[in-house]
Scaffold this active site. Structure first.
Site, short mmCIF file in Angstrom:
data_model
loop_
_atom_site.label_atom_id
_atom_site.label_comp_id
_atom_site.label_asym_id
_atom_site.label_seq_id
_atom_site.Cartn_x
_atom_site.Cartn_y
_atom_site.Cartn_z
N HIS A 236 -4.19 1.39 9.22
CA HIS A 236 -2.88 1.80 9.73
C HIS A 236 -2.05 2.42 8.60
O HIS A 236 -2.48 2.44 7.45
CB HIS A 236 -2.14 0.63 10.40
CG HIS A 236 -1.77 -0.50 9.49
ND1 HIS A 236 -2.70 -1.32 8.90
CD2 HIS A 236 -0.57 -0.96 9.07
CE1 HIS A 236 -2.09 -2.22 8.16
NE2 HIS A 236 -0.79 -2.03 8.23
N HIS B 126 -5.81 -10.56 2.40
CA HIS B 126 -4.42 -10.23 2.72
C HIS B 126 -3.61 -11.49 3.03
O HIS B 126 -2.98 -11.62 4.07
CB HIS B 126 -4.41 -9.30 3.94
CG HIS B 126 -3.14 -8.50 4.12
ND1 HIS B 126 -1.98 -9.07 4.58
CD2 HIS B 126 -2.85 -7.20 3.95
CE1 HIS B 126 -1.04 -8.14 4.68
NE2 HIS B 126 -1.56 -6.99 4.28
N GLU C 207 -7.11 -10.37 8.15
CA GLU C 207 -5.89 -10.61 7.36
C GLU C 207 -5.45 -12.05 7.61
O GLU C 207 -5.78 -12.65 8.64
CB GLU C 207 -4.79 -9.63 7.78
CG GLU C 207 -4.31 -9.79 9.23
CD GLU C 207 -2.79 -9.92 9.33
OE1 GLU C 207 -2.18 -10.61 8.50
OE2 GLU C 207 -2.22 -9.36 10.27
N HIS D 145 0.47 -4.53 16.00
CA HIS D 145 1.05 -4.41 14.65
C HIS D 145 2.01 -3.23 14.50
O HIS D 145 3.21 -3.42 14.42
CB HIS D 145 -0.05 -4.36 13.59
CG HIS D 145 0.49 -4.44 12.18
ND1 HIS D 145 1.15 -5.55 11.72
CD2 HIS D 145 0.48 -3.55 11.17
CE1 HIS D 145 1.53 -5.33 10.47
NE2 HIS D 145 1.14 -4.12 10.11
N ASP E 5 -4.26 -5.10 9.70
CA ASP E 5 -3.20 -6.02 10.14
C ASP E 5 -3.15 -5.97 11.66
O ASP E 5 -3.28 -4.90 12.24
CB ASP E 5 -1.84 -5.60 9.57
CG ASP E 5 -1.77 -5.81 8.05
OD1 ASP E 5 -2.69 -6.45 7.51
OD2 ASP E 5 -0.81 -5.32 7.43
#
EC number: 3.1.27.-
Length: 521
Positions: free
Chosen positions: A68, A414, A203, A157, A178
């Site tokens: 992303h 993450h 994540e 997200h 994410d």
């Protein structure tokens, strides 16, 4: 035995600078290529020397996949492709491809034009980098080459965020980027099918959090903003230009309308217009409600929220300002914060995660004296509130995704080490699978047990089943699923299989039964 290797170059036991290397079936893939917002030196980029000892990245990597447009996932991309050197394909979804260069250019302006940094990518490098991008559609299987295929799934997200499945033969890895498992006011929830990957790389930003109900949080947020406005204070809400910003704008817009409030709300970014343009363009990525509303009006063209001019920060009286970036590490949000920090009537509401090293992280940890550039000290007297409107999965969401995908192994990135440790224990206990949490530069190796699919004519199978026949298969053993007409010759299996309490030992043979299932010989 075949094996899959995973090495984080960034986001290993840390949030920021996501960059994960995966080696699967002789292919090397880089997942995300982000930068760290807490550093202003070389540590802001992943350590590419890990893979460039033997020459350019192009020789080593088969492809790069970006999940992303947030800079901690794509911010090092032009540096990697144009300065370190990579000419292969870079995959991302259509919205990410559209928005990524805008955020990269925005960041370049702050870093190079305002701060005067050198050894940084140029506008031309951003353009050259984006020429290498191959756009992905959701649920479309893309052949990178003869053996490597990838497929994107919806991650919630932010607009265009995707989880990605990577397959070579029967081995597979899923990388979440994410994601958010709860739908919100403008996006849907993440979704993936039961793909049973060898490794699920997830994540874990909120690994130990189970968030309270969204409605409570929203009510609390509106109450705090309202109280601050009532006592004549100014409210600063640092946000990323796309994502939580739109979520909170929708919330305040409806509240202002309902309560007939007059205090001005501003949005401080040239990106607002562009943001609305992209939401219109990629309306299919938003949720059902937004899509329906769009027919009558654009949800993102607000009546109460106006464009911000920097002179407004000195205006008397109450106001609410959304300013970028979200962690108070630079830009307009930091400028406004410096102006308003000295007045206890004012308030800053941090709606998302802040990386260590940023001003946002410092004030959330209670620091009230901040050293700014040029040795100046800033006294923080305004109220500091943290409200998680972050669009990451919480602990419950992560567990939910594991149930959906049914991975054989789990790998966490993450997130903060201590929180990961806690979640790792929970995952191993509940799902009885191995869970890994490598640090940056540390490699996890997982051995796989691949099946080799072999096609066979359905007619031949039916005939054999009717006759109760059997025929020879090369290999040590095989599994057959007649309804689909596929053999799986499995080199790693024992040559003994028990069905209905009877065993067959007939090396190299497959015995067919009219139950439609197979006996391994």
């Amino acid at each position: 035995m075949p094996e899959i290797k995973v090495t984080p170059l960034g986001a290993g036991q840390d949030v920021g600078r996501s960059c994960i290397l995966v080696s699967i079936g002789g292919k090397n893939i880089m997942l995300d290529c982000g930068m760290h917002m807490g550093y202003n030196d070389d540590r802001r980029f992943p350590d590419f020397s890990y893979v460039t000892q033997n020459g350019r990245l192009t020789e080593f990597l088969d492809c790069v996949i970006i999940s992303h447009f947030h800079l901690d996932h794509c911010g090092a991309l032009p540096f990697m492709s144009e300065m370190v050197g990579y000419d292969g394909p870079i995959y991302m979804t259509h919205p990410t491809k559209a928005i990524c260069p805008i955020l990269l250019e925005d960041f370049r302006k702050i870093t190079v034009d305002k701060k005067g940094e050198t050894n940084f990518f140029t506008s031309q490098m951003i353009k050259d980098c984006m020429k290498k991008v191959v756009p992905l559609n959701l649920h479309q299987t893309v052949q990178v080459d003869d053996e490597l295929e990838i497929k994107a799934y919806y991650a919630g997200h932010v607009l265009g965020a995707a989880m990605v499945q990577i397959k070579v033969g029967s081995e597979s890895v899923v990388y979440t980027g994410d994601y958010n498992m709860t739908p919100d006011r403008h996006l849907g929830a993440a979704w993936i099918d039961k793909c049973r990957p060898d490794i699920l790389i997830s994540e874990s930003t909120y690994a130990t959090t189970i968030r309270d109900s969204k409605r409570c949080r929203e009510r609390d947020f509106l109450k705090k903003v309202h109280e601050s406005i009532e006592r004549g204070g100014k409210v600063l809400i640092p946000v990323f230009a796309l994502g939580r910003a739109q979520e909170l704008c929708i919330l305040l817009e409806t509240f202002w309308e309902r309560m007939n409030l007059k205090a001005p709300i501003y949005f401080s970014t040239g990106l607002t217009e562009k943001a609305n343009h992209y939401y219109k363009l990629f309306i299919t990525w938003t949720n059902q409600k937004i899509r329906k509303t769009f027919v009558q009006r654009n949800m993102f063209e607000f009546k109460h929220i106006k464009a911000f001019d920097r002179s407004y920060a000195d205006n008397p009286g109450p106001m609410v300002v959304f300013a970028t970036p979200g962690m108070l590490h630079a830009g307009q949000s930091l400028q406004i914060f410096k102006k308003w920090a000295g007045n206890e009537k004012n308030m800053v509401i941090m709606p998302g995660y802040c990386v260590q090293g940023t001003i946002g992280h410092k004030i959330l940890n209670g620091q009230r004296k901040l050293e700014m550039e040029g040795r100046a000290t800033l006294d923080v007297k305004l109220q500091v509130e943290y409200m998680s409107f972050s669009a990451h999965a919480d602990a419950k969401g992560i567990m939910q995704l594991i149930r959906m995908a049914e991975p054989r192994n789990m790998l966490l990135v993450h997130g903060e080490a201590a929180k990961m440790e806690f979640l790792k224990g929970k995952i191993e206990q509940e799902f009885n699978i191995d869970c890994y949490m490598p640090a940056n530069g540390e490699t996890v190796t997982v051995t796989t047990n691949p099946s080799v699919p072999v096609d066979i004519s359905l007619n031949l199978l039916k005939r054999e089943m009717v006759l109760g026949g059997a025929f020879r298969v090369t290999g040590l053993g095989a599994v057959l699923h007649p309804p689909s007409g596929r053999f799986f010759i499995d080199t790693g299996w024992a040559v003994l299989h028990i069905l209905s309490g009877r065993s067959f030992i007939d090396t190299g043979w497959v015995v067919l039964y009219n139950t439609g299932w197979v006996v391994l010989s």
